[in-house]
Design a protein around this motif. Structure first.
Motif, PDB file in Angstrom:
ATOM      1  N   ARG A 148      48.529  26.766  29.530  1.00 40.04           N
ATOM      2  CA  ARG A 148      47.997  25.628  30.289  1.00 40.04           C
ATOM      3  C   ARG A 148      46.570  25.901  30.754  1.00 40.04           C
ATOM      4  N   THR A 149      46.311  27.120  31.190  1.00 34.69           N
ATOM      5  CA  THR A 149      44.957  27.474  31.613  1.00 34.69           C
ATOM      6  C   THR A 149      43.981  27.345  30.457  1.00 34.69           C
ATOM      7  N   TYR A 150      44.394  27.791  29.290  1.00 35.52           N
ATOM      8  CA  TYR A 150      43.551  27.699  28.096  1.00 35.52           C
ATOM      9  C   TYR A 150      43.276  26.238  27.718  1.00 35.52           C
ATOM     10  N   LEU A 151      44.291  25.389  27.763  1.00 35.84           N
ATOM     11  CA  LEU A 151      44.121  23.974  27.397  1.00 35.84           C
ATOM     12  C   LEU A 151      43.260  23.223  28.408  1.00 35.84           C
ATOM     13  N   ASN A 152      43.504  23.450  29.693  1.00 34.98           N
ATOM     14  CA  ASN A 152      42.843  22.671  30.733  1.00 34.98           C
ATOM     15  C   ASN A 152      41.445  23.175  31.097  1.00 34.98           C
ATOM     16  N   GLU A 153      41.227  24.478  31.001  1.00 33.46           N
ATOM     17  CA  GLU A 153      39.974  25.041  31.494  1.00 33.46           C
ATOM     18  C   GLU A 153      39.174  25.799  30.447  1.00 33.46           C
ATOM     19  N   GLY A 154      39.729  25.973  29.261  1.00 35.31           N
ATOM     20  CA  GLY A 154      38.983  26.644  28.205  1.00 35.31           C
ATOM     21  C   GLY A 154      39.347  28.114  28.056  1.00 35.31           C
ATOM     22  N   PHE A 155      38.916  28.692  26.930  1.00 32.04           N
ATOM     23  CA  PHE A 155      39.265  30.067  26.581  1.00 32.04           C
ATOM     24  C   PHE A 155      38.714  31.070  27.584  1.00 32.04           C
ATOM     25  N   TRP A 156      37.439  30.920  27.969  1.00 28.09           N
ATOM     26  CA  TRP A 156      36.803  31.911  28.841  1.00 28.09           C
ATOM     27  C   TRP A 156      37.307  31.856  30.274  1.00 28.09           C
ATOM     28  N   SER A 157      38.032  30.797  30.626  1.00 27.50           N
ATOM     29  CA  SER A 157      38.595  30.733  31.980  1.00 27.50           C
ATOM     30  C   SER A 157      39.659  31.811  32.192  1.00 27.50           C
ATOM     31  N   LEU A 158      40.208  32.327  31.085  1.00 27.10           N
ATOM     32  CA  LEU A 158      41.196  33.400  31.191  1.00 27.10           C
ATOM     33  C   LEU A 158      40.571  34.681  31.746  1.00 27.10           C
ATOM     34  N   TRP A 159      39.245  34.779  31.667  1.00 25.69           N
ATOM     35  CA  TRP A 159      38.526  35.943  32.199  1.00 25.69           C
ATOM     36  C   TRP A 159      37.824  35.617  33.511  1.00 25.69           C
ATOM     37  N   ARG A 160      38.214  34.521  34.155  1.00 18.67           N
ATOM     38  CA  ARG A 160      37.598  34.162  35.425  1.00 18.67           C
ATOM     39  C   ARG A 160      37.874  35.246  36.468  1.00 18.67           C
ATOM     40  N   GLY A 161      36.843  35.639  37.175  1.00 21.43           N
ATOM     41  CA  GLY A 161      36.981  36.694  38.177  1.00 21.43           C
ATOM     42  C   GLY A 161      36.784  38.090  37.616  1.00 21.43           C
ATOM     43  N   ASN A 162      36.549  38.188  36.297  1.00 17.60           N
ATOM     44  CA  ASN A 162      36.409  39.518  35.708  1.00 17.60           C
ATOM     45  C   ASN A 162      35.127  40.214  36.175  1.00 17.60           C
ATOM     46  N   SER A 163      34.082  39.420  36.474  1.00 21.00           N
ATOM     47  CA  SER A 163      32.831  40.029  36.958  1.00 21.00           C
ATOM     48  C   SER A 163      33.054  40.717  38.304  1.00 21.00           C
ATOM     49  N   ALA A 164      33.850  40.083  39.177  1.00 22.46           N
ATOM     50  CA  ALA A 164      34.176  40.720  40.458  1.00 22.46           C
ATOM     51  C   ALA A 164      35.014  41.969  40.235  1.00 22.46           C
ATOM     52  N   THR A 165      35.903  41.912  39.252  1.00 25.05           N
ATOM     53  CA  THR A 165      36.706  43.089  38.913  1.00 25.05           C
ATOM     54  C   THR A 165      35.820  44.231  38.437  1.00 25.05           C
ATOM     55  N   MET A 166      34.779  43.905  37.657  1.00 22.76           N
ATOM     56  CA  MET A 166      33.870  44.938  37.159  1.00 22.76           C
ATOM     57  C   MET A 166      33.120  45.625  38.302  1.00 22.76           C
ATOM     58  N   VAL A 167      32.729  44.838  39.314  1.00 17.14           N
ATOM     59  CA  VAL A 167      32.030  45.416  40.463  1.00 17.14           C
ATOM     60  C   VAL A 167      32.904  46.465  41.148  1.00 17.14           C
ATOM     61  N   ARG A 168      34.198  46.219  41.177  1.00 17.47           N
ATOM     62  CA  ARG A 168      35.140  47.162  41.796  1.00 17.47           C
ATOM     63  C   ARG A 168      35.523  48.298  40.844  1.00 17.47           C
ATOM     64  N   VAL A 169      35.817  47.957  39.597  1.00 21.60           N
ATOM     65  CA  VAL A 169      36.404  48.920  38.671  1.00 21.60           C
ATOM     66  C   VAL A 169      35.394  49.950  38.178  1.00 21.60           C
ATOM     67  N   ILE A 170      34.166  49.526  37.871  1.00 21.62           N
ATOM     68  CA  ILE A 170      33.192  50.449  37.267  1.00 21.62           C
ATOM     69  C   ILE A 170      32.915  51.657  38.162  1.00 21.62           C
ATOM     70  N   PRO A 171      32.537  51.472  39.436  1.00 27.59           N
ATOM     71  CA  PRO A 171      32.340  52.672  40.274  1.00 27.59           C
ATOM     72  C   PRO A 171      33.637  53.423  40.530  1.00 27.59           C
ATOM     73  N   TYR A 172      34.745  52.689  40.681  1.00 26.40           N
ATOM     74  CA  TYR A 172      36.038  53.343  40.928  1.00 26.40           C
ATOM     75  C   TYR A 172      36.446  54.222  39.752  1.00 26.40           C
ATOM     76  N   ALA A 173      36.371  53.678  38.533  1.00 25.13           N
ATOM     77  CA  ALA A 173      36.754  54.445  37.346  1.00 25.13           C
ATOM     78  C   ALA A 173      35.811  55.611  37.105  1.00 25.13           C
ATOM     79  N   ALA A 174      34.512  55.386  37.346  1.00 21.97           N
ATOM     80  CA  ALA A 174      33.537  56.463  37.163  1.00 21.97           C
ATOM     81  C   ALA A 174      33.855  57.643  38.079  1.00 21.97           C
TER      82      ALA A 174
END
Length: 305
Positions: free
Chosen positions: A99-125
């Motif tokens: 439903r998310t893919y149909l209503n909001e598009g393919f890239w909406s499945l990665w919504r919020g991923n930029s915020a995740t990167m801000v947290r994950v990159i320094p944490y994983a490093a």
């Protein structure tokens, strides 16, 4: 004497005759006859250690970013069930993604991923770098025995409406959950690599084998810490969902009372068994291969010099 320091003196060297007509005598080497050994002739241990730490940080950051991005749609779907009282099932999860893919598009499945990167990159490093440093320090014995437009808007709005303290809501269960997750994950991965080396005779496993070992590590680590992950999500989204959670134990009690022990605290675990091993497998494999690549690049650079 430390490496890189000039020699302060030269010893007297004695040549002893062994019946070949050579007389015993002492040969003096004067200081000016010997070229001082400077830091330009020998590699600096400090520089090598700094490069090693930097390699670990870069490899860890890349590993975390690649792994989290790869499973972002599954992670987003799992979180949406964790923070709601809806019953989880694989069928419902698939419907939500579709439903998310149909209503909001393919890239909406990665919504919020930029915020995740801000947290994950320094944490994983930091996580991978700390693991490498502690592994070296402790030695082999201990080692193998839709509401916000962007992340800035999130910080500003939450700080104004709920206070800065709200940004750290769920911090305690996060820390408590990281201990068994990270500990079991790294321990399982390193143990599997050691067992593989002992039985196969190979120093390093192949990339598919690394993926498999990482998947096993992720499966064990995430399963052990999953209830705390659910509690953390509930406490972090309490204000948005209209709930008030004051402590970890009270949050657990309310979840169990309203939704049951298994359906509440382990909601979405089956999806975690799919995305968790994939993410951890990709993470460990990316880290190891990036480390190998960086070492080869540094070695080739040193050879050219």
């Amino acid at each position: 004497m430390a490496l890189g320091e000039p020699w302060l003196f030269c010893p007297l060297v004695s040549a002893t005759g062994m019946g070949n007509g050579v007389r015993e005598g002492q040969v003096d080497f004067k200081q000016q006859d010997v070229e001082p050994v400077t830091s330009t002739h020998l590699p600096s241990e400090d520089n090598q250690e700094k490069k090693k730490v930097l390699n670990s940080l870069m490899s860890g950051a890349l590993a975390g970013a690649v792994a989290k991005t790869a499973v972002a749609p599954l992670d987003r779907t799992k979180i949406m069930f964790q923070v709601s009282s809806k019953r989880f099932s694989a069928k419902e999860a698939y419907r939500l993604i579709y439903r998310t893919y149909l209503n909001e598009g393919f890239w909406s499945l990665w919504r919020g991923n930029s915020a995740t990167m801000v947290r994950v990159i320094p944490y994983a490093a930091i996580q991978f770098c700390a693991h490498e440093e502690y592994k070296q320090l402790l030695g082999s014995y201990y080692g193998f025995q839709g509401k916000y437009s962007n992340i800035v808007h999130v910080f500003i709005r939450i700080s104004r409406e709920e206070g800065l303290k709200t940004l750290y809501r769920g911090f305690t269960p996060t820390i408590l959950g990281v201990i068994p997750y990270a500990g079991l994950s790294f321990f399982t991965y390193e143990t599997l690599k050691k067992l593989h080396a002992d039985h196969s005779g190979k120093l390093q496993p192949s990339p598919p084998e690394r993926l498999l070992f990482g998947a096993c590590a992720g499966l064990i680590g995430q399963s052990a810490s999953y209830p705390l992950d659910v509690v953390r999500r509930r406490m972090q989204t309490a204000g948005v969902m209209g709930h008030t959670y004051s402590s970890i134990l009270l949050t657990m009690q309310e979840i169990i009372r309203e939704e049951g022990l298994i359906r509440g605290l382990y909601k979405g675990l089956s999806m975690n068994w799919v995305k968790g091993p994939i993410a951890v497998g990709i993470s460990f494999t990316t880290f190891d291969l990036t480390q190998i690549l960086l070492r080869k690049l540094q070695h080739s650079t040193n050879v050219e010099r």
